[in-house]
Scaffold this motif. Structure first.
Motif, PDB file in Angstrom:
ATOM      1  N   THR A 149       0.821  -1.212   0.000  1.00  0.00           N
ATOM      2  CA  THR A 149       0.000   0.000   0.000  1.00  0.00           C
ATOM      3  C   THR A 149       0.860   1.268   0.000  1.00  0.00           C
ATOM      4  OG1 THR A 149      -1.423  -1.310   1.427  1.00  0.00           O
ATOM      5  CG2 THR A 149      -2.095   0.965   1.045  1.00  0.00           C
ATOM      6  N   LYS A 150       1.882   1.256   0.832  1.00  0.00           N
ATOM      7  CA  LYS A 150       2.684   2.478   0.948  1.00  0.00           C
ATOM      8  C   LYS A 150       3.573   2.726  -0.274  1.00  0.00           C
ATOM      9  CE  LYS A 150       2.627   3.165   5.895  1.00  0.00           C
ATOM     10  NZ  LYS A 150       3.388   3.223   7.132  1.00  0.00           N
ATOM     11  N   SER A 151       3.685   1.723  -1.161  1.00  0.00           N
ATOM     12  CA  SER A 151       4.481   1.922  -2.377  1.00  0.00           C
ATOM     13  C   SER A 151       3.615   2.376  -3.552  1.00  0.00           C
ATOM     14  CB  SER A 151       5.192   0.629  -2.769  1.00  0.00           C
ATOM     15  OG  SER A 151       6.026   0.188  -1.738  1.00  0.00           O
ATOM     16  N   MET A 152       2.304   2.420  -3.330  1.00  0.00           N
ATOM     17  CA  MET A 152       1.368   2.711  -4.423  1.00  0.00           C
ATOM     18  C   MET A 152       1.644   4.041  -5.124  1.00  0.00           C
ATOM     19  SD  MET A 152      -1.193   0.520  -5.039  1.00  0.00           S
ATOM     20  CE  MET A 152      -2.762   1.339  -5.200  1.00  0.00           C
ATOM     21  N   THR A 153       1.825   5.089  -4.337  1.00  0.00           N
ATOM     22  CA  THR A 153       1.989   6.424  -4.929  1.00  0.00           C
ATOM     23  C   THR A 153       3.170   6.451  -5.892  1.00  0.00           C
ATOM     24  OG1 THR A 153       1.305   7.198  -2.783  1.00  0.00           O
ATOM     25  CG2 THR A 153       2.040   8.880  -4.324  1.00  0.00           C
ATOM     26  N   VAL A 154       4.298   5.952  -5.422  1.00  0.00           N
ATOM     27  CA  VAL A 154       5.504   6.003  -6.247  1.00  0.00           C
ATOM     28  C   VAL A 154       5.366   5.070  -7.452  1.00  0.00           C
ATOM     29  CG1 VAL A 154       6.837   4.329  -4.889  1.00  0.00           C
ATOM     30  CG2 VAL A 154       8.030   6.069  -6.152  1.00  0.00           C
ATOM     31  N   ILE A 155       4.671   3.948  -7.285  1.00  0.00           N
ATOM     32  CA  ILE A 155       4.456   3.002  -8.393  1.00  0.00           C
ATOM     33  C   ILE A 155       3.571   3.655  -9.462  1.00  0.00           C
ATOM     34  CG2 ILE A 155       3.159   0.873  -8.952  1.00  0.00           C
ATOM     35  CD1 ILE A 155       5.944   0.203  -8.022  1.00  0.00           C
ATOM     36  N   VAL A 156       2.521   4.332  -9.022  1.00  0.00           N
ATOM     37  CA  VAL A 156       1.603   4.994  -9.965  1.00  0.00           C
ATOM     38  C   VAL A 156       2.353   6.093 -10.722  1.00  0.00           C
ATOM     39  CG1 VAL A 156      -0.425   6.515 -10.085  1.00  0.00           C
ATOM     40  CG2 VAL A 156      -0.527   4.413  -8.739  1.00  0.00           C
ATOM     41  N   LEU A 157       3.143   6.853  -9.989  1.00  0.00           N
ATOM     42  CA  LEU A 157       3.914   7.940 -10.624  1.00  0.00           C
ATOM     43  C   LEU A 157       4.901   7.392 -11.653  1.00  0.00           C
ATOM     44  CD1 LEU A 157       4.920  10.526  -7.922  1.00  0.00           C
ATOM     45  CD2 LEU A 157       4.352  11.028 -10.286  1.00  0.00           C
ATOM     46  N   MET A 158       5.677   6.390 -11.224  1.00  0.00           N
ATOM     47  CA  MET A 158       6.682   5.802 -12.114  1.00  0.00           C
ATOM     48  C   MET A 158       6.017   5.140 -13.311  1.00  0.00           C
ATOM     49  SD  MET A 158       9.937   5.877 -10.783  1.00  0.00           S
ATOM     50  CE  MET A 158      10.723   4.385 -11.334  1.00  0.00           C
ATOM     51  N   GLY A 159       4.953   4.389 -13.043  1.00  0.00           N
ATOM     52  CA  GLY A 159       4.260   3.663 -14.105  1.00  0.00           C
ATOM     53  C   GLY A 159       3.706   4.598 -15.152  1.00  0.00           C
ATOM     54  N   SER A 160       3.046   5.650 -14.716  1.00  0.00           N
ATOM     55  CA  SER A 160       2.418   6.562 -15.686  1.00  0.00           C
ATOM     56  C   SER A 160       3.480   7.235 -16.554  1.00  0.00           C
ATOM     57  CB  SER A 160       1.551   7.591 -14.967  1.00  0.00           C
ATOM     58  OG  SER A 160       2.320   8.281 -14.035  1.00  0.00           O
ATOM     59  N   PHE A 161       4.564   7.668 -15.955  1.00  0.00           N
ATOM     60  CA  PHE A 161       5.593   8.355 -16.758  1.00  0.00           C
ATOM     61  C   PHE A 161       6.351   7.377 -17.666  1.00  0.00           C
ATOM     62  CE2 PHE A 161       4.724  11.881 -13.962  1.00  0.00           C
ATOM     63  CZ  PHE A 161       4.787  12.945 -14.851  1.00  0.00           C
ATOM     64  N   THR A 162       6.523   6.137 -17.206  1.00  0.00           N
ATOM     65  CA  THR A 162       7.169   5.139 -18.077  1.00  0.00           C
ATOM     66  C   THR A 162       6.309   4.932 -19.328  1.00  0.00           C
ATOM     67  OG1 THR A 162       7.987   4.043 -16.102  1.00  0.00           O
ATOM     68  CG2 THR A 162       8.171   2.808 -18.138  1.00  0.00           C
ATOM     69  N   GLY A 163       5.013   4.767 -19.124  1.00  0.00           N
ATOM     70  CA  GLY A 163       4.098   4.585 -20.251  1.00  0.00           C
ATOM     71  C   GLY A 163       4.095   5.796 -21.166  1.00  0.00           C
ATOM     72  N   MET A 164       4.133   6.975 -20.593  1.00  0.00           N
ATOM     73  CA  MET A 164       4.111   8.223 -21.380  1.00  0.00           C
ATOM     74  C   MET A 164       5.376   8.339 -22.238  1.00  0.00           C
ATOM     75  SD  MET A 164       2.435  10.578 -18.439  1.00  0.00           S
ATOM     76  CE  MET A 164       2.600  12.202 -19.117  1.00  0.00           C
ATOM     77  N   VAL A 165       6.521   8.028 -21.627  1.00  0.00           N
ATOM     78  CA  VAL A 165       7.792   8.111 -22.369  1.00  0.00           C
ATOM     79  C   VAL A 165       7.808   7.080 -23.500  1.00  0.00           C
ATOM     80  CG1 VAL A 165      10.285   7.703 -22.179  1.00  0.00           C
ATOM     81  CG2 VAL A 165       9.122   9.067 -20.458  1.00  0.00           C
ATOM     82  N   LEU A 166       7.356   5.863 -23.185  1.00  0.00           N
ATOM     83  CA  LEU A 166       7.311   4.808 -24.202  1.00  0.00           C
ATOM     84  C   LEU A 166       6.443   5.243 -25.381  1.00  0.00           C
ATOM     85  CD1 LEU A 166       6.933   1.434 -22.245  1.00  0.00           C
ATOM     86  CD2 LEU A 166       8.758   2.058 -23.818  1.00  0.00           C
ATOM     87  N   ALA A 167       5.293   5.848 -25.070  1.00  0.00           N
ATOM     88  CA  ALA A 167       4.368   6.269 -26.130  1.00  0.00           C
ATOM     89  C   ALA A 167       4.973   7.391 -26.970  1.00  0.00           C
ATOM     90  CB  ALA A 167       3.053   6.714 -25.497  1.00  0.00           C
ATOM     91  N   LEU A 168       5.603   8.327 -26.279  1.00  0.00           N
ATOM     92  CA  LEU A 168       6.195   9.481 -26.963  1.00  0.00           C
ATOM     93  C   LEU A 168       7.301   9.037 -27.921  1.00  0.00           C
ATOM     94  CD1 LEU A 168       5.868  12.601 -26.762  1.00  0.00           C
ATOM     95  CD2 LEU A 168       7.841  12.571 -25.232  1.00  0.00           C
TER      96      LEU A 168
END
Lengths: 256, 248
Positions: free
Chosen positions: A52-71
């Motif tokens: 649970t306490k890792s969720m925030t950082v996982i969501v942040l990292m995950g979203s930006f990884t996906g964004m960079v991959l798409a870009l």
């Protein structure tokens, strides 16, 4: 020459001894996992800490990884006229490689280091000795719940990382770069197989056990004082990160 | 009760215990005194099986614990309570939970029984009303008292005290000593205490053993130790810089 041989030999023996010690630690902690009484409350607390306490950082990292991959993927695919393949270009590497590896590295930095420090401080402040003196097995109380929490939390966090990453890619590809939403998801559905998801889960499970094994071991056998704990924490993070990448390569060759 | 015979322990090249022999009687309160870094805590850790000796044996109620491991050793440990130097309280648990911990984990008691025993134990050490505090929120003296309550909660036959008064002011030091003698009278345990508190310790224990250069130099009642003509003992008691003990 003999001196050099002796040095290499004693170095190799020392590494082998450490590896054996680590392996015994893993086998012991896993064997205690199947002997009652089971510590469900401690397990829940550890899932909360690692998961649970890792969720925030996982969501942040995950979203930006996906964004960079798409870009990056969009501009590359446009050059060969295959922008329609952006969905699988984001999802496949994310699910098979980047999701498990990057989420494991993230959890190592956030939770693994904290676990090593926590167990290390318990060691130097004699809390582990206090458990032993009370005839209570510290492995059962400290290590087993953390191991199981990792086995549960790592795949779940990786799944969240993947999903958030895919939506990050969707945001960039569809909302910012103008790809159609249907194309993004339908191509993904076409290329993605259950096997890919399974590989991701196997990897995250392996990384979970590896990270917790290394971090708990380093904390449990920490050196003296604050310096010992600090050294153990650094070693745990470095060793876990290296092992994640090595294991990823070998698992990759196994599943390719 | 406890018989230590020819106990030897080295860490690498450094010999810490070089043949300690000591007999501790049932319900006796004995202090082990000696130089800092002289192996007193190492000796204490052997008594509960936290360390294995290189040679020698420790017989507790007729059983040699140095030959034991695993469950056998855990069985012997049920007889012990330990007050560690810094308290060794669990950071993540409240004072109540710390004291209740051995009861919850080792005994099949109802919640009400646990509650009653924890309240009694905290009453004994003068810490009623502090139940919900965490170890980080209380003073060093309070931590020692909580550690004492936790060690005594299972009513062990033997209690080991590893420097229970280190770092405390003289008033707290007397308070902890009084607490130890009071609880010793009340519960009738066999107590082994590591101490540096000279001369205060003379009023607390039944016997004193002086550990010097890895062996027991002398053992006797406080009166006998005070009257000892051994130059090492005399120098140590006086705290004199001159004498056979070299300051390292």
């Amino acid at each position: 020459m003999t001196g050099l041989l002796r040095m290499v030999g004693s170095g190799a023996l020392s590494v082998l001894r450490k590896m054996g010690h680590m392996l015994i630690f893993l086998v012991q902690s896993l064997s205690y996992a199947f002997i009652p009484p089971f510590k469900f409350r401690i397990l829940l607390r550890e899932i909360q800490f690692i998961g649970t306490k890792s969720m925030t950082v996982i969501v942040l990292m995950g979203s930006f990884t996906g964004m960079v991959l798409a870009l990056q993927g969009f501009h590359l695919l446009r050059k060969v006229g295959s922008e329609a393949l952006l969905g699988p270009a984001v999802a496949l590497p994310l699910i098979r490689e980047l999701g498990p590896v990057l989420s494991a590295l993230t959890i190592t930095g956030r939770a693994g280091s904290a676990l090593t420090a926590e167990i290390g401080i318990m060691r130097i402040s004699e809390q582990i000795d206090a458990l032993t003196a009370m005839a209570l097995n510290p492995m059962r109380y400290l290590i087993v719940p953390k191991m199981f929490a990792a086995i549960i939390a790592f795949p779940l966090l990786t799944a969240i990382y993947d999903v958030v990453g895919i939506y990050g890619g969707y945001f960039v590809g569809v909302k910012l770069l103008g790809l159609s939403s249907g194309t993004y998801f339908s191509q993904m559905e076409h290329f993605l197989e259950m096997e890919d998801i399974r590989i991701g889960i196997y990897k995250s499970l392996t990384f979970g056990i590896l990270v917790l094994w290394v971090c708990c071991y380093k904390g449990f056998y920490t050196g003296y004082g604050a310096e010992g704990v600090s050294k153990a924490t650094t070693e745990a993070v470095v060793m876990s990160s290296v092992l994640i990448l090595i294991a990823d390569y070998f698992l990759g060759t196994l599943f390719i | 009760m406890i018989n230590i015979v020819g106990l030897q322990k080295s860490f690498g090249e450094q010999k810490v215990l070089s043949g300690v022999s000591l007999s501790i009687s049932d319900k006796e309160l004995i202090a082990i005194i000696g130089e800092s870094g002289g192996g007193k805590s190492v000796l204490l850790r052997h008594l509960i099986g936290l360390l294995k000796p290189d040679r020698g044996k420790i017989v507790v109620e007729g059983e040699d614990i140095t030959k034991m491991s695993g469950r056998e050793l855990d069985g012997i440990r049920q007889k012990f309570g330990v007050v560690f130097q810094g308290g060794a309280l669990f950071d993540s648990l409240t004072i109540y939970e710390n004291v209740a911990f051995p009861l919850k984990e080792k005994m099949k008691l109802s919640r009400r029984e646990i509650n009653e025993r924890v309240e009694d134990a905290l009453e004994d050490v003068g810490l009623r009303g502090m139940e919900d505090k965490y170890p980080a929120e209380i003073s060093g003296g309070m931590k020692k008292r909580v550690a004492l309550a936790r060690a005594l909660i299972t009513e062990p036959k033997i209690v080991l005290f590893d420097e229970p008064t280190t770092g405390l002011d003289p008033i707290l030091l007397h308070a902890i000593h009084k607490l130890i003698t009071d609880t010793h009278k009340k519960y009738g345990f066999t107590g082994v205490m590591i101490s540096h508190d000279i001369p205060e310790i003379f009023h607390v224990v039944d016997r004193i053993a002086f550990l010097y250069k890895g062996t027991i130099e002398v053992v006797g009642t406080p009166k006998e130790i005070r009257a000892s003509s051994d130059p090492v003992v005399r120098q140590f008691i006086k705290g004199s810089l001159r004498g056979p003990i070299e300051i390292s």
